[in-house]
Write a protein that holds these residues in place. Structure first.
Motif, mmCIF file in Angstrom:
data_model
loop_
_atom_site.group_PDB
_atom_site.id
_atom_site.type_symbol
_atom_site.label_atom_id
_atom_site.label_comp_id
_atom_site.label_asym_id
_atom_site.label_seq_id
_atom_site.Cartn_x
_atom_site.Cartn_y
_atom_site.Cartn_z
ATOM 1 N N LYS A 155 3.715 3.367 -14.855
ATOM 2 C CA LYS A 155 2.668 2.770 -14.041
ATOM 3 C C LYS A 155 3.136 1.468 -13.377
ATOM 4 N N ALA A 156 3.976 0.714 -14.067
ATOM 5 C CA ALA A 156 4.562 -0.474 -13.430
ATOM 6 C C ALA A 156 5.434 -0.059 -12.251
ATOM 7 N N GLY A 157 6.196 1.002 -12.447
ATOM 8 C CA GLY A 157 7.013 1.530 -11.364
ATOM 9 C C GLY A 157 6.173 2.033 -10.211
ATOM 10 N N LEU A 158 5.052 2.668 -10.527
ATOM 11 C CA LEU A 158 4.159 3.176 -9.494
ATOM 12 C C LEU A 158 3.585 2.034 -8.656
ATOM 13 N N ASP A 159 3.215 0.933 -9.297
ATOM 14 C CA ASP A 159 2.688 -0.210 -8.553
ATOM 15 C C ASP A 159 3.721 -0.772 -7.578
ATOM 16 N N HIS A 160 4.963 -0.876 -8.030
ATOM 17 C CA HIS A 160 5.984 -1.436 -7.147
ATOM 18 C C HIS A 160 6.396 -0.428 -6.070
ATOM 19 N N PHE A 161 6.331 0.845 -6.399
ATOM 20 C CA PHE A 161 6.537 1.869 -5.375
ATOM 21 C C PHE A 161 5.475 1.733 -4.294
ATOM 22 N N THR A 162 4.229 1.500 -4.714
ATOM 23 C CA THR A 162 3.137 1.313 -3.768
ATOM 24 C C THR A 162 3.443 0.174 -2.804
ATOM 25 N N ARG A 163 3.858 -0.963 -3.343
ATOM 26 C CA ARG A 163 4.164 -2.112 -2.490
ATOM 27 C C ARG A 163 5.352 -1.831 -1.570
ATOM 28 N N SER A 164 6.352 -1.159 -2.108
ATOM 29 C CA SER A 164 7.565 -0.877 -1.328
ATOM 30 C C SER A 164 7.271 0.043 -0.154
ATOM 31 N N VAL A 165 6.531 1.103 -0.416
ATOM 32 C CA VAL A 165 6.218 2.063 0.645
ATOM 33 C C VAL A 165 5.213 1.475 1.632
ATOM 34 N N ALA A 166 4.302 0.646 1.130
ATOM 35 C CA ALA A 166 3.362 -0.019 2.032
ATOM 36 C C ALA A 166 4.109 -0.882 3.042
ATOM 37 N N ALA A 167 5.132 -1.582 2.576
ATOM 38 C CA ALA A 167 5.923 -2.430 3.469
ATOM 39 C C ALA A 167 6.649 -1.593 4.519
ATOM 40 N N GLU A 168 7.147 -0.436 4.097
ATOM 41 C CA GLU A 168 7.896 0.406 5.023
ATOM 42 C C GLU A 168 6.996 1.090 6.050
ATOM 43 N N LEU A 169 5.832 1.564 5.603
ATOM 44 C CA LEU A 169 4.979 2.366 6.484
ATOM 45 C C LEU A 169 3.995 1.545 7.311
ATOM 46 N N ALA A 170 3.929 0.249 7.070
ATOM 47 C CA ALA A 170 2.986 -0.586 7.823
ATOM 48 C C ALA A 170 3.237 -0.516 9.318
ATOM 49 N N SER A 171 4.496 -0.486 9.708
ATOM 50 C CA SER A 171 4.823 -0.439 11.136
ATOM 51 C C SER A 171 4.424 0.888 11.766
ATOM 52 N N ASP A 172 4.170 1.894 10.936
ATOM 53 C CA ASP A 172 3.702 3.193 11.434
ATOM 54 C C ASP A 172 2.183 3.291 11.406
ATOM 55 N N GLY A 173 1.525 2.202 11.014
ATOM 56 C CA GLY A 173 0.064 2.206 10.980
ATOM 57 C C GLY A 173 -0.520 2.886 9.755
ATOM 58 N N VAL A 174 0.286 3.035 8.710
ATOM 59 C CA VAL A 174 -0.162 3.699 7.480
ATOM 60 C C VAL A 174 -0.319 2.667 6.369
ATOM 61 N N ARG A 175 -1.467 2.714 5.695
ATOM 62 C CA ARG A 175 -1.725 1.808 4.581
ATOM 63 C C ARG A 175 -1.469 2.525 3.254
ATOM 64 N N VAL A 176 -0.975 1.771 2.265
ATOM 65 C CA VAL A 176 -0.710 2.322 0.935
ATOM 66 C C VAL A 176 -1.209 1.322 -0.100
ATOM 67 N N ASN A 177 -2.076 1.776 -0.998
ATOM 68 C CA ASN A 177 -2.626 0.900 -2.022
ATOM 69 C C ASN A 177 -2.682 1.594 -3.374
ATOM 70 N N SER A 178 -2.892 0.788 -4.390
ATOM 71 C CA SER A 178 -2.967 1.290 -5.756
ATOM 72 C C SER A 178 -4.291 0.896 -6.389
ATOM 73 N N VAL A 179 -4.867 1.810 -7.165
ATOM 74 C CA VAL A 179 -6.052 1.512 -7.963
ATOM 75 C C VAL A 179 -5.653 1.596 -9.430
ATOM 76 N N ASN A 180 -5.915 0.523 -10.162
ATOM 77 C CA ASN A 180 -5.489 0.429 -11.555
ATOM 78 C C ASN A 180 -6.689 0.368 -12.488
ATOM 79 N N PRO A 181 -7.129 1.507 -12.976
ATOM 80 C CA PRO A 181 -8.285 1.512 -13.875
ATOM 81 C C PRO A 181 -7.919 1.001 -15.265
ATOM 82 N N GLY A 182 -8.928 0.469 -15.930
ATOM 83 C CA GLY A 182 -8.855 0.232 -17.359
ATOM 84 C C GLY A 182 -9.410 1.458 -18.054
#
Length: 252
Positions: A155-182
């Protein structure tokens, strides 16, 4: 909010959080692809959706991941939103003989499958200027349970994957986010092999560990996913949204 004519893939949508997400998207007008391993459970969820595409698939299998994306685009003609919800939990000590087997299984399900699905879905989502939402966990942010190194790491890896891909795809107009439930009332404990007594004990302990002294229903997580997928969240990308009843801030 409405999602009329939007096409949404929700993995792990045969029960729990995934089912709630799929049902709510469908109620708001979206065309939904339900993905899971249990045909019977998927069929029950399908009854609560409007003409969904139902795919029995295992996200740890590359051919199934390819089929999920290809059949969704073929059936609906496009793809707007990918919700990577499929996941599993299993405990193992780093000292255990089963440590690596458990680690590999969890990483394949919780992280590798998300990476591959995102890789295949991205070109289609770029075309529609859509978005991606990954369902993570508070355990990716803080170690709260013993013998859960594999799940925590996934899950820690998934969160950082989210941030990494969000940074890459932002220029394409695509948003990427994570929801972290308890803690959420789902069948994840049952699916991991826990009997009813153990499930109750774990849920009771989780409830006591929250600042609000409650456990969420799957629909509460679905509400947050719907918001992040909507235009109301058009300025939000690369973010990790926690919904945990104060699990991370509970003091003694």
């Amino acid at each position: 909010m409405n999602f009329n004519d939007k096409v949404v893939i929700v993995t792990g949508s045969s029960s729990g959080i995934g089912a709630a997400i799929a049902i709510e998207f469908s109620a708001l007008g979206a065309n939904v692809c339900l993905v899971g391993r249990n045909q019977k459970k998927l069929d029950e969820v399908a009854k609560k959706c409007n003409n969904p595409l139902v795919l029995v698939a295992d996200v740890t299998q590359d051919k199934d991941i390819q089929r999920i994306v290809n059949e969704t685009v073929r059936y609906f003609g496009k793809l707007d939103i990918l919700v990577n919800n499929a996941g599993m939990g299993s405990s193992a000590s780093i000292k255990s003989e089963t440590a690596m087997a458990v680690f590999d299984k969890i990483m394949n399900t919780n992280l590798r499958s998300v990476v591959y699905l995102t890789h295949l879905a991205a070109p289609h989502i770029i075309k529609t200027k859509g978005n991606i939402i990954n369902i993570s966990s508070v355990l990716g942010l803080r170690v709260l349970m013993a013998d859960s190194f594999a799940y925590n790491t996934s899950k820690a890896g998934l969160d950082h994957f989210t941030r990494s891909v969000a940074a890459e795809l932002a220029s394409d107009g695509v948003r990427v986010n994570s929801v972290n439930p308890g803690p959420v009332f789902t069948d994840i404990l049952e699916n991991s092999g826990a009997n009813e007594a153990i499930q109750k004990a774990i849920f009771d302990k989780m409830k006591q560990g929250t600042a609000l002294n409650r456990i969420s229903e799957p629909s509460e997580i679905a509400d947050l996913v719907i918001f992040l997928a909507s235009d109301k969240a058009r300025a939000i990308t690369g973010s990790v949204y926690v919904s945990d009843n104060g699990y991370l801030i509970k003091t003694a």
